[in-house]
Write an enzyme that holds these catalytic residues in place. Structure first.
Site, PDB file in Angstrom:
ATOM      1  N   ASP A   1      -1.441 -14.386  17.877  1.00 23.75           N
ATOM      2  CA  ASP A   1      -2.380 -13.336  18.275  1.00 23.75           C
ATOM      3  C   ASP A   1      -3.669 -13.986  18.783  1.00 23.75           C
ATOM      4  O   ASP A   1      -4.746 -13.821  18.199  1.00 23.75           O
ATOM      5  CB  ASP A   1      -2.672 -12.419  17.078  1.00 23.75           C
ATOM      6  CG  ASP A   1      -3.350 -11.112  17.489  1.00 23.75           C
ATOM      7  OD1 ASP A   1      -3.449 -10.864  18.706  1.00 23.75           O
ATOM      8  OD2 ASP A   1      -3.781 -10.362  16.603  1.00 23.75           O
TER       9      ASP A   1
ATOM     10  N   ALA B   1     -14.349  -4.769  13.519  1.00 23.46           N
ATOM     11  CA  ALA B   1     -13.335  -3.745  13.265  1.00 23.46           C
ATOM     12  C   ALA B   1     -12.216  -3.971  14.261  1.00 23.46           C
ATOM     13  O   ALA B   1     -12.423  -3.858  15.471  1.00 23.46           O
ATOM     14  CB  ALA B   1     -13.934  -2.351  13.420  1.00 23.46           C
ATOM     15  N   ALA B   2     -11.041  -4.352  13.760  1.00 23.67           N
ATOM     16  CA  ALA B   2      -9.938  -4.747  14.631  1.00 23.67           C
ATOM     17  C   ALA B   2      -8.808  -3.729  14.576  1.00 23.67           C
ATOM     18  O   ALA B   2      -9.000  -2.573  14.200  1.00 23.67           O
ATOM     19  CB  ALA B   2      -9.460  -6.145  14.244  1.00 23.67           C
ATOM     20  N   SER B   3      -7.593  -4.158  14.918  1.00 22.88           N
ATOM     21  CA  SER B   3      -6.487  -3.218  15.085  1.00 22.88           C
ATOM     22  C   SER B   3      -5.909  -2.707  13.773  1.00 22.88           C
ATOM     23  O   SER B   3      -5.416  -1.584  13.708  1.00 22.88           O
ATOM     24  CB  SER B   3      -5.377  -3.868  15.919  1.00 22.88           C
ATOM     25  OG  SER B   3      -4.943  -5.072  15.317  1.00 22.88           O
ATOM     26  N   LEU B   4      -5.948  -3.527  12.713  1.00 24.56           N
ATOM     27  CA  LEU B   4      -5.335  -3.131  11.444  1.00 24.56           C
ATOM     28  C   LEU B   4      -6.326  -3.026  10.289  1.00 24.56           C
ATOM     29  O   LEU B   4      -6.001  -2.448   9.246  1.00 24.56           O
ATOM     30  CB  LEU B   4      -4.227  -4.121  11.055  1.00 24.56           C
ATOM     31  CG  LEU B   4      -3.128  -4.372  12.083  1.00 24.56           C
ATOM     32  CD1 LEU B   4      -2.060  -5.287  11.501  1.00 24.56           C
ATOM     33  CD2 LEU B   4      -2.509  -3.071  12.567  1.00 24.56           C
TER      34      LEU B   4
END
Length: 454
Positions: A291, A139-142
């Site tokens: 990134d 589960a990442a930033s977006l």
């Protein structure tokens, strides 16, 4: 402090919730986080004076920091990911906690994920895939990533965008723009609006998963000739603007590889691969993966390095790339080079007396190019990041009078992130030769690219 002591914090991070979207809601979260951090620092200082143990205060403050940024997601969480790469900022145990922001944010509910997939692809996941795991791999930033299997047996991953995350990003950058505008009104030296807009433009593109699929396809082709580098391939028939399906690559994240205490040979191999994965596409195709936090790299069992997540890929002007390449080539060859002419060729605006500018650039180059000026460099003893930070503090006003073009922001993000990863790997070897081979091998392709766009 050991991992069992972190259990209560990690448990708190597991709660599922959608990110706040509005500008005021997100600004309020940041303000509250700042207040909590300031209070924590004050308590820590008092306990130091009293001779008390401050570990509990640190753990509580940083745990709250990680949980709030993980819940906010968006640009706020990206800031946390960047901080997690600061090798010297925290003790190893606390850095490991902050590193969870790289791929282990609080996930949203599986029912919501299934609803987004059905809305985007026209059917629920159980009808679209032979297998679908509702528990996220990351589960990442977006968005968050789920494992699945196609009817033909291929293993894939499904990247599903969080609800409202585009609006959350817009809110974050609107708040940041207000700060940049106010600073610019104070003095032209502090006017960072062009750089904020560059970040807004590039990071906002990360919410277009169809664009990311094109970028993933391009990087798959760019890395394929390398053999020991790879990128997943997109599956167009199971992708949309908010859902991206890619072939699955198995391995451990770069962070977990580092935490496993690999031997010197493995550290060197992955360091060399990392340089080629980040810098190679820049010199060969005028684009870079911007990134490069450790969660976006996987080390496979057979010794390859996989590059993941192509939402933030920056393309550059060929003449900008050639200016950087000329500088790098002179450094690895030990040839004379005029940095002031070089930065101007790359599009930098220099508003300093030339003698002062040359002295500042000479100090900057000395720190930045240390691995390029020796046949044996030890990243375990590298001090370039703190040394560069100290130089920036000592000569802040001079730095503010040398303004890079806006596109250099993403290059700095990529190169700086790569350097932090190399420091964390701590390998020792002939990095100069790695860059020399890379530059020479990519030279014909750069020239051809420049001619095609000329």
């Amino acid at each position: 402090m050991h991992l069992p002591a972190l259990a209560p914090i990690l448990e708190g991070m597991s709660k599922s919730r959608n990110p706040p979207v509005g500008r005021l809601a997100r600004l309020g979260k940041v303000a509250a986080l700042s207040a909590r951090g300031s209070a924590g620092l004050a308590v820590r200082a008092l306990r130091k004076v009293a001779g008390s143990d401050t570990q509990e205060t640190e753990r509580s403050t940083i745990g709250h920091f990680v949980q709030v940024l993980g819940e906010m997601k968006g640009a706020a969480m990206k800031l946390g990911q960047a901080l997690s790469m600061e090798v010297d900022a925290l003790p190893p145990e606390l850095r490991q906690l902050v590193a969870r922001l790289q791929s282990e944010a609080p996930p949203i509910a599986s029912e919501e994920i299934a609803s987004i997939i059905e809305e985007e692809l026209g059917a629920p996941p159980e009808r679209l895939f032979a297998e679908f795991d509702p528990k996220p791999l990351a589960a990442a930033s977006l968005g968050q990533v789920h494992a699945a299997r196609l009817e033909d047996g291929r293993e894939v991953v499904l990247k599903v965008q969080y609800p409202g995350i585009a609006d959350a990003l817009d809110s974050d950058f609107s708040n940041l723009s207000v700060v940049a505008r106010a600073a610019g009104l104070t003095s032209k030296l502090f006017d960072g609006r062009d750089y904020v807009e560059e970040l807004r433009r590039e990071i906002s593109l990360e919410t277009d998963y169809l664009l990311e699929a094109e970028r993933a396809r391009a990087f798959h082709a760019l890395l394929a000739p390398e053999g020991d580098l790879l990128a997943p391939e997109p599956i167009p028939e199971r992708s949309s603007s908010r859902v991206l399906c890619l072939t699955r690559v198995r391995g451990q994240t770069l962070q977990r590889f580092i935490d496993s205490n690999p031997d010197a040979e493995a550290r060197w191999r992955v360091s060399e691969q990392l340089i080629r994965a980040v810098h190679g596409p820049f010199f060969s195709a005028a684009r870079i993966h911007a990134d490069p936090h450790p969660g976006n790299f996987l080390v496979t069992e057979d010794g390859r390095l996989a590059l993941l997540d192509f939402g933030c890929v920056k393309s550059f002007r060929p003449d900008f790339v050639e200016a950087i390449r000329a500088f790098m080539r002179s450094e690895v060859r030990g040839e004379a080079y005029e940095p002031l002419a070089g930065v101007r060729a790359a599009g930098f605006e220099v508003e300093l007396d030339e003698a002062i500018a040359r002295s500042l650039l000479a100090e900057t180059v000395e720190i930045a190019t240390r691995p390029l000026r020796t046949s044996c460099y030890d990243y375990a003893r590298d001090t370039s990041v703190p040394d560069m930070r100290a130089l920036g503090l000592r000569r802040t006003l001079d730095f503010l009078r040398i303004r890079p073009p806006a596109e250099a922001v993403m290059l700095g993000r990529a190169v700086g992130g790569c350097a932090q990863n190399l420091r964390a790997l701590g390998a020792r070897g002939d990095f100069r030769s790695v860059y020399a081979r890379l530059l020479e091998r990519m030279a014909p392709r750069v020239a051809q690219e420049a001619r095609s766009q000329g």
